[in-house]
Design a protein around this motif. Structure first.
Motif, PDB file in Angstrom:
ATOM      1  N   ALA A 156       3.204 -13.235 -25.293  1.00 20.45           N
ATOM      2  CA  ALA A 156       2.864 -12.761 -23.948  1.00 20.45           C
ATOM      3  C   ALA A 156       1.883 -11.588 -24.026  1.00 20.45           C
ATOM      4  CB  ALA A 156       4.132 -12.360 -23.204  1.00 20.45           C
ATOM      5  N   GLU A 157       2.107 -10.673 -24.977  1.00 19.56           N
ATOM      6  CA  GLU A 157       1.193  -9.543 -25.131  1.00 19.56           C
ATOM      7  C   GLU A 157      -0.190 -10.007 -25.572  1.00 19.56           C
ATOM      8  OE1 GLU A 157       3.165  -7.066 -27.916  1.00 19.56           O
ATOM      9  OE2 GLU A 157       4.678  -6.330 -26.479  1.00 19.56           O
ATOM     10  N   ARG A 158      -0.233 -11.046 -26.406  1.00 20.44           N
ATOM     11  CA  ARG A 158      -1.520 -11.538 -26.903  1.00 20.44           C
ATOM     12  C   ARG A 158      -2.361 -12.134 -25.779  1.00 20.44           C
ATOM     13  NH1 ARG A 158      -3.542 -16.104 -29.709  1.00 20.44           N
ATOM     14  NH2 ARG A 158      -1.609 -17.245 -29.384  1.00 20.44           N
ATOM     15  N   HIS A 159      -1.725 -12.716 -24.789  1.00 22.10           N
ATOM     16  CA  HIS A 159      -2.456 -13.343 -23.688  1.00 22.10           C
ATOM     17  C   HIS A 159      -2.451 -12.485 -22.420  1.00 22.10           C
ATOM     18  CE1 HIS A 159      -3.012 -17.098 -25.874  1.00 22.10           C
ATOM     19  NE2 HIS A 159      -1.724 -17.036 -26.238  1.00 22.10           N
ATOM     20  N   LEU A 160      -2.021 -11.232 -22.559  1.00 19.71           N
ATOM     21  CA  LEU A 160      -1.929 -10.372 -21.385  1.00 19.71           C
ATOM     22  C   LEU A 160      -3.287 -10.162 -20.738  1.00 19.71           C
ATOM     23  CD1 LEU A 160      -0.289  -8.520 -19.540  1.00 19.71           C
ATOM     24  CD2 LEU A 160      -0.657  -6.667 -21.201  1.00 19.71           C
ATOM     25  N   PHE A 161      -4.332  -9.852 -21.548  1.00 20.06           N
ATOM     26  CA  PHE A 161      -5.662  -9.593 -20.989  1.00 20.06           C
ATOM     27  C   PHE A 161      -6.207 -10.836 -20.289  1.00 20.06           C
ATOM     28  CE2 PHE A 161     -10.313  -9.647 -21.351  1.00 20.06           C
ATOM     29  CZ  PHE A 161     -10.626  -8.478 -20.683  1.00 20.06           C
ATOM     30  N   ALA A 162      -6.052 -12.004 -20.935  1.00 17.85           N
ATOM     31  CA  ALA A 162      -6.572 -13.239 -20.339  1.00 17.85           C
ATOM     32  C   ALA A 162      -5.885 -13.532 -19.007  1.00 17.85           C
ATOM     33  CB  ALA A 162      -6.387 -14.408 -21.305  1.00 17.85           C
ATOM     34  N   ARG A 163      -4.580 -13.321 -18.917  1.00 18.41           N
ATOM     35  CA  ARG A 163      -3.884 -13.573 -17.668  1.00 18.41           C
ATOM     36  C   ARG A 163      -4.278 -12.562 -16.590  1.00 18.41           C
ATOM     37  NH1 ARG A 163       0.630 -14.298 -21.067  1.00 18.41           N
ATOM     38  NH2 ARG A 163       1.418 -12.240 -20.447  1.00 18.41           N
ATOM     39  N   SER A 164      -4.549 -11.318 -17.015  1.00 16.22           N
ATOM     40  CA  SER A 164      -4.928 -10.294 -16.038  1.00 16.22           C
ATOM     41  C   SER A 164      -6.317 -10.557 -15.476  1.00 16.22           C
ATOM     42  CB  SER A 164      -4.886  -8.905 -16.691  1.00 16.22           C
ATOM     43  OG  SER A 164      -3.590  -8.617 -17.188  1.00 16.22           O
TER      44      SER A 164
END
Length: 219
Positions: A42-50
């Motif tokens: 989840a942390e790894r894809h946090l920027f992409a989701r934001s």
């Protein structure tokens, strides 16, 4: 017989309880590992989701800059300085007429009194730097000596020692560099005077040289 059977059943119950505990522990560990992996993902894809969906630019619109050119090396200046150094310290220069006729053949530039060489010989000036010419060929010694005197004068030094050797290791036991060093030093405008070193400072194998004050050269 009945007592032995009872003990056997108790052991089996204890074993079963131990197995259930081990199984529960493994399940808890696996669950913790899965949760940790999920958090990392989840942390790894946090920027992409934001940020949301990203569309690549059709044109990159980049400036094409020429690579920076390296600073030019002053090769010609170096060559000119080396040529001046060679020309300013000739082996053909007759130094014998400029040396004081004493046991040590000292030198003092015109206008410099005999008291200066006397004080220099007595060690009134402390030796601030030394150059040892042992092992150098004649042309190497000439260039090394010229650069040494130039840098010492530039640094504001007043008294230096030049070790030319007594020639004991030379063919015929003759001091190859001694007369040449005297000849070269006389031609250096930074040099005011020189004398043979005291025995403790090298004796006949070295010269103690007095340089002109910083910013002043004799002509």
């Amino acid at each position: 017989m009945r007592r032995e059977r009872f003990h056997g059943l108790a052991s089996l119950a204890q074993l079963a309880r131990h197995l259930r505990e081990q199984q529960a522990l493994r399940a808890a560990q696996e669950q913790a590992a899965r949760e940790a992996a999920a958090r990392r993902e989840a942390e790894r894809h946090l920027f992409a989701r934001s940020v949301g969906a990203v569309t690549a630019l059709k044109t990159r619109n980049l400036a094409h800059l020429a690579p920076a050119r390296p600073e030019p090396l002053p090769v010609q200046h170096w060559l000119d300085e080396a040529q001046v150094l060679r020309e300013s310290m000739s082996d053909e220069f007759d130094v014998s007429t400029l040396l004081d006729v004493d046991d040590q053949l000292s030198f003092r530039r015109p206008g410099i009194g005999t008291d200066v060489t006397a004080r220099l010989r007595a060690g009134r000036w402390s030796i601030q730097r030394q150059l040892d010419l042992h092992g150098l060929r004649v042309h190497e010694a000439r260039e090394t000596l010229g650069e040494f005197i130039r840098q010492a004068h530039k640094a504001g030094l007043r008294c230096v020692r030049v070790v030319h050797g007594k020639g004991l290791g030379s063919p015929g036991k003759a001091p190859v560099l001694k007369s040449r060093v005297q000849r070269w030093l006389v031609q250096k405008s930074e040099v005011l005077a020189f004398v043979q070193a005291k025995p403790a400072d090298g004796g006949a194998g070295a010269l103690v040289v007095l340089l002109a004050p910083m910013g002043r050269r004799q002509v």
